[in-house]
Scaffold this active site. Structure first.
Site, mmCIF file in Angstrom:
data_model
loop_
_atom_site.group_PDB
_atom_site.id
_atom_site.type_symbol
_atom_site.label_atom_id
_atom_site.label_comp_id
_atom_site.label_asym_id
_atom_site.label_seq_id
_atom_site.Cartn_x
_atom_site.Cartn_y
_atom_site.Cartn_z
ATOM 1 N N SER A 193 0.754 -1.257 0.000
ATOM 2 C CA SER A 193 0.000 0.000 0.000
ATOM 3 C C SER A 193 0.787 1.312 0.000
ATOM 4 O O SER A 193 1.535 1.617 0.912
ATOM 5 C CB SER A 193 -0.928 0.006 1.214
ATOM 6 O OG SER A 193 -1.379 1.311 1.501
ATOM 7 N N THR B 200 -9.228 0.095 -3.010
ATOM 8 C CA THR B 200 -8.393 -0.262 -4.154
ATOM 9 C C THR B 200 -8.854 -1.596 -4.731
ATOM 10 O O THR B 200 -9.847 -2.175 -4.268
ATOM 11 C CB THR B 200 -6.897 -0.284 -3.767
ATOM 12 O OG1 THR B 200 -6.109 -0.419 -4.958
ATOM 13 C CG2 THR B 200 -6.555 -1.408 -2.797
ATOM 14 N N LYS C 76 -13.215 -1.604 -6.067
ATOM 15 C CA LYS C 76 -13.692 -0.256 -6.424
ATOM 16 C C LYS C 76 -15.113 -0.256 -6.988
ATOM 17 O O LYS C 76 -15.854 0.704 -6.804
ATOM 18 C CB LYS C 76 -12.738 0.403 -7.431
ATOM 19 C CG LYS C 76 -11.399 0.782 -6.829
ATOM 20 C CD LYS C 76 -10.538 1.508 -7.841
ATOM 21 C CE LYS C 76 -9.169 1.814 -7.267
ATOM 22 N NZ LYS C 76 -8.357 2.645 -8.170
ATOM 23 N N ASN D 38 -13.199 4.990 -5.002
ATOM 24 C CA ASN D 38 -11.913 4.748 -4.349
ATOM 25 C C ASN D 38 -11.750 5.549 -3.053
ATOM 26 O O ASN D 38 -10.747 5.433 -2.364
ATOM 27 C CB ASN D 38 -10.736 5.056 -5.293
ATOM 28 C CG ASN D 38 -10.459 6.537 -5.419
ATOM 29 O OD1 ASN D 38 -11.375 7.351 -5.445
ATOM 30 N ND2 ASN D 38 -9.187 6.898 -5.467
ATOM 31 N N LEU E 258 0.146 3.613 -14.824
ATOM 32 C CA LEU E 258 -0.461 3.802 -13.503
ATOM 33 C C LEU E 258 0.375 3.154 -12.401
ATOM 34 O O LEU E 258 0.209 3.467 -11.231
ATOM 35 C CB LEU E 258 -1.886 3.226 -13.470
ATOM 36 C CG LEU E 258 -2.919 3.798 -14.443
ATOM 37 C CD1 LEU E 258 -4.325 3.460 -13.967
ATOM 38 C CD2 LEU E 258 -2.792 5.297 -14.627
ATOM 39 N N TYR F 289 3.506 2.478 -9.992
ATOM 40 C CA TYR F 289 4.525 3.348 -9.395
ATOM 41 C C TYR F 289 5.684 2.549 -8.808
ATOM 42 O O TYR F 289 6.699 3.111 -8.402
ATOM 43 C CB TYR F 289 3.904 4.238 -8.301
ATOM 44 C CG TYR F 289 3.444 3.476 -7.077
ATOM 45 C CD1 TYR F 289 4.275 3.324 -5.971
ATOM 46 C CD2 TYR F 289 2.186 2.891 -7.037
ATOM 47 C CE1 TYR F 289 3.858 2.619 -4.862
ATOM 48 C CE2 TYR F 289 1.762 2.193 -5.930
ATOM 49 C CZ TYR F 289 2.599 2.053 -4.840
ATOM 50 O OH TYR F 289 2.182 1.334 -3.743
ATOM 51 N N GLY G 121 2.854 6.386 -12.143
ATOM 52 C CA GLY G 121 1.625 6.670 -11.409
ATOM 53 C C GLY G 121 1.775 7.403 -10.090
ATOM 54 O O GLY G 121 0.774 7.668 -9.410
#
Length: 249
Positions: free
Chosen positions: A21, A67, A71, A92, A209, A211, A232
């Protein structure tokens, strides 16, 4: 579910397999900077959305993020939906109020903020790689910006392209390519969406998207061809700040 020390304001993330997360680290750091010692943020890893009601019953919460893969599945549990969330069909961010739970979508806001700084006049059309929940917010933004787009899927569907159909003509025609699929996420850092990278140019804008890693194999391919690339991370930061604004409104 293990007991957490009670604090005045508890926030968290609902998802599945979410030990990685971004949100927990981001908000924990934010609370520390703002000296909000009575605020906490934790992960609520649910193996089924059916556990959502129990989560609410057993915990006194002030706000939630949602998430994958929940969603869309969380929507029936909402008492109200923000207009953008209703249009996109994905939530979200959840606001807790006297009127119950209200669902928002801040992904669209985050994507638009991090995309528009890179847009040039020749960025006229977009390909969206992947057709999962994340692609809905991306499609919403392109509609808003009046940028024509096409979804790319592994399976043939009406008004969509398959990866096998992507050729030189299509890649040259669509200057924005957004990866909404999980392909290339850590630990599978050498994987990348199956597109003909040899046809990319300096006029392309590649947005991932993902990261983690910071620069995916998809983005590296674009960089090698001189394309503008963006991961992202800014999108996540923008959507997190929007969620914070909603929780405090």
């Amino acid at each position: 579910m293990e007991k957490i020390e009670k604090k005045e304001k508890r926030f968290g993330l609902v998802g599945k397999d979410i030990s990685y997360s971004f949100s927990r680290g981001y908000f924990s750091e934010k609370f520390a900077k703002l000296n909000l010692a009575h605020y906490s943020y934790e992960n609520f890893d649910l193996d089924s959305i059916s556990k959502f009601k129990r989560l609410l019953k057993e915990n006194s919460l002030s706000g939630l993020n949602v998430t994958i893969p929940y969603k869309e599945l969380v929507i029936p549990y909402m008492d109200d939906l923000d207009e953008t969330a209703a249009e996109i069909g994905a939530v979200n961010t959840i606001q807790f109020s006297a009127n119950g739970l209200k669902g928002y979508n801040t992904d669209a806001y985050g994507f638009q903020k991090s995309l528009t700084v890179h847009l040039k006049e020749y960025h006229k059309k977009a390909l969206i790689l992947g057709t999962g929940g994340a692609s809905k917010a991306i499609a919403h933004v392109f509609k808003k910006l009046d940028i024509p787009f096409v979804l790319v899927s592994r399976k043939a569907k009406k008004e969509q392209l398959t990866y096998q159909e992507l050729d030189k003509k299509i890649i040259e025609k669509y200057q924005i390519i957004v990866n909404c699929s999980p392909v290339g996420t850590h630990p599978n850092v050498f994987e990348k969406p199956n597109i003909p990278y040899q046809y990319l140019s300096k006029n392309h804008l590649l947005f991932d998207l993902i990261y983690n890693p910071e620069k995916t194999a998809f983005l590296k391919e674009g960089e090698e061809k001189g394309a503008t690339i963006q991961n992202g991370l800014p999108m996540l930061s923008f959507q997190a700040e929007k969620a914070w604004e909603i929780w405090n409104s």
